[in-house]
Design an enzyme around this catalytic site. Structure first.
Site, short mmCIF file in Angstrom:
data_model
loop_
_atom_site.label_atom_id
_atom_site.label_comp_id
_atom_site.label_asym_id
_atom_site.label_seq_id
_atom_site.Cartn_x
_atom_site.Cartn_y
_atom_site.Cartn_z
N GLU A 67 -4.83 11.01 0.63
CA GLU A 67 -3.86 10.26 0.06
C GLU A 67 -3.00 10.87 -0.82
O GLU A 67 -1.62 11.02 -0.29
CB GLU A 67 -4.39 9.18 -0.98
CG GLU A 67 -3.40 8.25 -1.80
CD GLU A 67 -4.22 7.67 -2.77
OE1 GLU A 67 -4.22 6.44 -2.73
OE2 GLU A 67 -4.49 8.21 -3.99
N ASP A 266 -4.85 -0.58 -5.54
CA ASP A 266 -4.38 -0.52 -4.13
C ASP A 266 -3.13 -1.51 -3.98
O ASP A 266 -2.20 -1.02 -3.33
CB ASP A 266 -5.64 -0.46 -3.16
CG ASP A 266 -6.02 0.73 -2.78
OD1 ASP A 266 -6.30 1.76 -3.42
OD2 ASP A 266 -6.84 0.57 -1.79
#
Length: 383
Positions: A67, A266
């Site tokens: 990420e 998230d």
């Protein structure tokens, strides 16, 4: 019908629309990049290694993640910083790339700063950002040799992502072949709404291997339809994880680290992605409508003391506070890309007045902060 930046080549500078000076906007953009990459030890997230590598640290977990590495590469290509881009990519290929096993061809999602893998599993949000950043690098700087043949690397990665497990090969694809939806991880059959990047898939449909382009064209449409199911019809909120039908995912006992059926870490990225898709392609007016619902929830429904709270997708306030409140402020502002109502500009002003986060948890907040800043200044662009 609105036309997106992909067609027009014009990107909104929402900060300028909100009354801020263009010179000041540009100066602050450069300052944020410098802080994240070359600031004090307590500020930066970028760490050079030797003469030609570097990693992005998740400061809350003290590791490097696909990420963060792919986010860092996207920041660099947007800022025209080739040296830092190449350093990050070489570190990722050296320490994260999986040469063998069922996930061969993917990247290990978590690696220690010394290069030791914490996991041999892969996270699809990293792969899709790697691929997009590589395509942009190819178009902005040109392809080089070896791993720096950016477009070839992107094409190979995407091919693996959608064909893994075919013809008796081990492992699983990152996208479900039957519904064209991205998985949370390859091992499961549910999704994460914040992984859905139809604006990336539109470009993959142009630049991936020729035999893979139709898949990504369908994936873009499937993701836009999925987001309509995953976002609440009144609040516009999405859960962290959701089934393929869009309903919030209910874990078994304490699987995946606890509950993920709420609007929490998230999930913040979902509205930012929706707004950027609208800015780039403007293919679905639902996106603008959902942004307005979302902004109305945070500006008109939620009291100021609860804005950094934890919510169910229907807006129910739960006990506790957000782990990443600065990220919330950032994405609320980025949502303004798909809106011109007063609440959009209210969120932009709040964001402008919010400094970068400091401390151990700064990594995630400040990544979303910088992406929001790039987008709102007209600098998150297609190359």
């Amino acid at each position: 019908m609105k036309r997106g930046a992909f067609e027009t080549g014009t990107y909104r500078n929402v900060f300028a629309e909100a009354g801020y000076d263009k010179e000041t906007i540009e100066k602050r953009k450069n300052e944020i990049f410098h802080t994240l990459f070359y600031g004090a030890e307590s500020e930066r997230i970028y760490h050079p290694v030797g003469d030609d590598m570097a990693y992005i640290e998740d400061t809350g977990n003290h590791d490097a993640r696909t990420e963060g590495m792919s986010y860092g590469m996207m920041m660099c290509v947007q800022m025209d910083r080739k040296e830092e881009f190449d350093r990050l990519w070489k570190w990722a290929k050296t320490y994260m790339y999986l040469e063998e096993g069922e996930n061969a061809g993917y990247f290990a999602w978590s690696v220690q700063p010394d290069g030791t893998k914490n996991s041999f599993g892969a996270a699809p949000d990293g792969e899709e950002f790697f691929a997009m950043a590589l395509f942009f690098a190819a178009h902005r700087w040109g392809d080089g040799e070896g791993i720096f043949n950016y477009s070839r690397e992107a094409k190979e990665l995407l091919h693996t992502c959608i064909h893994k497990g075919e013809n008796g090969e081990g492992g699983r694809a990152m996208w479900d072949a039957s519904n064209h939806l991205i998985r949370f991880i390859t091992d499961v059959d549910f999704s994460d709404p914040s992984y859905h990047l139809p604006h990336f898939y539109e470009l993959f449909a142009l630049w991936a291997k020729e035999e893979d382009r139709a898949f990504f064209k369908e994936a873009a449409e499937a993701s836009r339809n999925y987001l309509k199911r995953a976002c609440h019809p009144v609040t516009g909120l999405s859960a962290e994880y959701a089934e393929f039908d869009g309903t919030p995912y209910q874990p078994v006992l304490d699987q995946w680290g606890g509950r993920h059926d709420w609007y929490y870490s998230d999930a913040y990225r979902t509205i930012a992605n929706i707004a950027l898709d609208y800015e780039w392609f403007a293919k679905d007016e639902w996106e603008s409508e959902n942004v307005d619902r979302f902004l109305n929830f945070f500006c008109d429904t939620v009291q100021e003391k609860d804005r950094d709270g934890i919510f169910l997708t229907d807006g129910t306030i739960l006990e506790g506070k957000a782990l990443h409140p600065v990220a919330m402020t950032a994405v609320n502002a980025q949502a303004a890309l798909a809106s011109d109502q007063k609440n959009a500009f209210l969120c932009v002003h709040r964001f402008w007045e919010t400094p970068l986060r400091t401390g151990d948890r700064r990594y995630y907040d400040n990544c979303l902060y910088f992406f929001a800043y790039l987008a709102l200044s007209g600098n998150y662009r297609i190359y």
